[in-house]
Write a protein that holds these residues in place. Structure first.
Motif, short mmCIF file in Angstrom:
data_model
loop_
_atom_site.label_atom_id
_atom_site.label_comp_id
_atom_site.label_asym_id
_atom_site.label_seq_id
_atom_site.Cartn_x
_atom_site.Cartn_y
_atom_site.Cartn_z
N LYS A 158 0.81 -1.21 0.00
CA LYS A 158 0.00 0.00 0.00
C LYS A 158 0.85 1.27 0.00
CE LYS A 158 -4.01 -2.05 2.25
NZ LYS A 158 -5.03 -1.75 1.28
N GLY A 159 2.17 1.10 0.07
CA GLY A 159 3.07 2.24 0.10
C GLY A 159 3.15 2.91 1.46
N TRP A 160 2.76 2.20 2.50
CA TRP A 160 2.74 2.74 3.86
C TRP A 160 4.03 2.47 4.62
CZ3 TRP A 160 -2.68 0.52 5.37
CH2 TRP A 160 -3.67 1.23 4.68
N TYR A 161 4.89 1.63 4.07
CA TYR A 161 6.15 1.30 4.72
C TYR A 161 7.21 1.32 3.63
CZ TYR A 161 9.13 -0.89 8.28
OH TYR A 161 10.09 -1.16 9.21
N GLN A 162 7.85 2.44 3.52
CA GLN A 162 8.86 2.58 2.48
C GLN A 162 10.24 2.56 3.11
OE1 GLN A 162 7.78 6.12 0.38
NE2 GLN A 162 5.94 5.21 -0.48
N MET A 163 11.11 1.83 2.46
CA MET A 163 12.47 1.73 2.97
C MET A 163 13.40 2.43 1.99
SD MET A 163 12.36 -2.10 4.61
CE MET A 163 14.03 -2.37 4.29
N GLU A 164 14.42 3.05 2.54
CA GLU A 164 15.41 3.74 1.73
C GLU A 164 16.60 2.81 1.54
OE1 GLU A 164 18.25 7.56 2.36
OE2 GLU A 164 16.15 7.78 2.96
N GLN A 165 17.05 2.69 0.30
CA GLN A 165 18.21 1.85 0.00
C GLN A 165 19.46 2.51 0.55
OE1 GLN A 165 17.83 -1.04 -1.26
NE2 GLN A 165 19.83 -1.69 -1.91
N ALA A 166 20.25 1.75 1.28
CA ALA A 166 21.50 2.28 1.83
C ALA A 166 22.50 2.47 0.70
CB ALA A 166 22.06 1.32 2.87
N GLN A 167 23.20 3.58 0.76
CA GLN A 167 24.23 3.87 -0.23
C GLN A 167 25.48 3.04 0.10
OE1 GLN A 167 23.68 5.84 -2.91
NE2 GLN A 167 21.58 5.98 -2.16
N MET A 168 26.13 2.51 -0.94
CA MET A 168 27.29 1.65 -0.74
C MET A 168 28.41 2.38 0.00
SD MET A 168 28.45 -1.31 -0.87
CE MET A 168 27.38 -2.24 -1.92
N ASN A 169 28.62 3.67 -0.27
CA ASN A 169 29.68 4.39 0.43
C ASN A 169 29.39 4.52 1.92
OD1 ASN A 169 27.59 6.25 -0.08
ND2 ASN A 169 28.99 7.98 -0.16
N GLU A 170 28.13 4.62 2.31
CA GLU A 170 27.76 4.66 3.72
C GLU A 170 28.01 3.31 4.39
OE1 GLU A 170 26.96 7.38 5.49
OE2 GLU A 170 27.30 8.53 3.65
N ILE A 171 27.73 2.26 3.67
CA ILE A 171 27.98 0.91 4.19
C ILE A 171 29.48 0.72 4.41
CG2 ILE A 171 27.88 -1.56 3.64
CD1 ILE A 171 25.24 -0.92 2.12
N GLN A 172 30.28 1.17 3.46
CA GLN A 172 31.73 1.04 3.57
C GLN A 172 32.27 1.83 4.76
OE1 GLN A 172 33.62 -1.11 2.01
NE2 GLN A 172 31.84 -1.82 0.86
N LYS A 173 31.71 3.02 5.01
CA LYS A 173 32.14 3.84 6.15
C LYS A 173 31.91 3.10 7.46
CE LYS A 173 31.24 8.44 4.25
NZ LYS A 173 30.38 9.64 4.40
N VAL A 174 30.75 2.49 7.59
CA VAL A 174 30.42 1.76 8.81
C VAL A 174 31.34 0.54 8.96
CG1 VAL A 174 28.63 0.41 9.97
CG2 VAL A 174 28.04 2.57 8.87
N LYS A 175 31.56 -0.18 7.87
CA LYS A 175 32.46 -1.34 7.92
C LYS A 175 33.86 -0.92 8.36
CE LYS A 175 32.32 -4.39 4.58
NZ LYS A 175 32.21 -5.01 3.22
N GLN A 176 34.36 0.18 7.80
CA GLN A 176 35.69 0.65 8.16
C GLN A 176 35.76 1.06 9.63
OE1 GLN A 176 36.53 3.75 5.34
NE2 GLN A 176 37.07 2.33 3.70
N LYS A 177 34.72 1.72 10.08
CA LYS A 177 34.68 2.18 11.48
C LYS A 177 34.83 1.00 12.43
CE LYS A 177 31.60 4.31 14.85
NZ LYS A 177 30.28 4.88 15.08
N TYR A 178 34.06 -0.07 12.18
CA TYR A 178 34.09 -1.21 13.09
C TYR A 178 35.30 -2.11 12.86
CZ TYR A 178 29.67 0.30 14.90
OH TYR A 178 28.68 1.05 15.50
N THR A 179 35.85 -2.10 11.67
CA THR A 179 37.07 -2.86 11.40
C THR A 179 38.24 -2.23 12.15
OG1 THR A 179 36.26 -3.51 9.23
CG2 THR A 179 38.62 -3.70 9.59
N GLN A 180 38.28 -0.92 12.19
CA GLN A 180 39.36 -0.21 12.87
C GLN A 180 39.31 -0.37 14.38
OE1 GLN A 180 38.90 3.79 11.43
NE2 GLN A 180 39.77 3.33 9.43
N GLN A 181 38.14 -0.64 14.93
CA GLN A 181 38.00 -0.79 16.38
C GLN A 181 38.51 -2.12 16.88
OE1 GLN A 181 33.92 0.02 17.42
NE2 GLN A 181 34.10 2.19 17.00
N ASN A 182 38.66 -3.08 15.99
CA ASN A 182 39.12 -4.42 16.41
C ASN A 182 40.57 -4.47 16.59
OD1 ASN A 182 36.59 -5.50 16.55
ND2 ASN A 182 36.58 -6.09 14.42
#
Length: 82
Positions: free
Chosen positions: A58-82
């Motif tokens: 019904k278009g009442w629950y719309q999800m936004e596609q995550a941008q690949m560069n944002e995903i990479q930023k998060v991966k790098q952040k948590y990779t660096q913490q290890n």
């Protein structure tokens, strides 16, 4: 209250119930209780998915596609913490 608001309430309630059943499954002290909670969890997840599907159609629950560069930023952040 319109249909969208009603469905949002049902979805939130069903998600909360699933969370309770998950914790009940994890914390259960016997296999019988574990099985009962596990079955209830599966049923609540099916219900949650049906509600989500209806809202999405019904278009009442719309999800936004995550941008690949944002995903990479998060991966790098948590990779660096290890």
């Amino acid at each position: 209250m319109n249909d969208k608001e009603l469905m949002e309430g049902l979805l939130l309630t069903t998600k909360g119930v699933a969370d309770l059943y998950l914790h009940g499954t994890i914390e259960s002290s016997t296999s019988h209780i574990h099985s009962s909670f596990d079955n209830a969890l599966c049923e609540s997840l099916k219900m949650q998915n049906q509600i989500y599907d209806t809202m999405s159609q019904k278009g009442w629950y719309q999800m936004e596609q995550a941008q690949m560069n944002e995903i990479q930023k998060v991966k790098q952040k948590y990779t660096q913490q290890n």
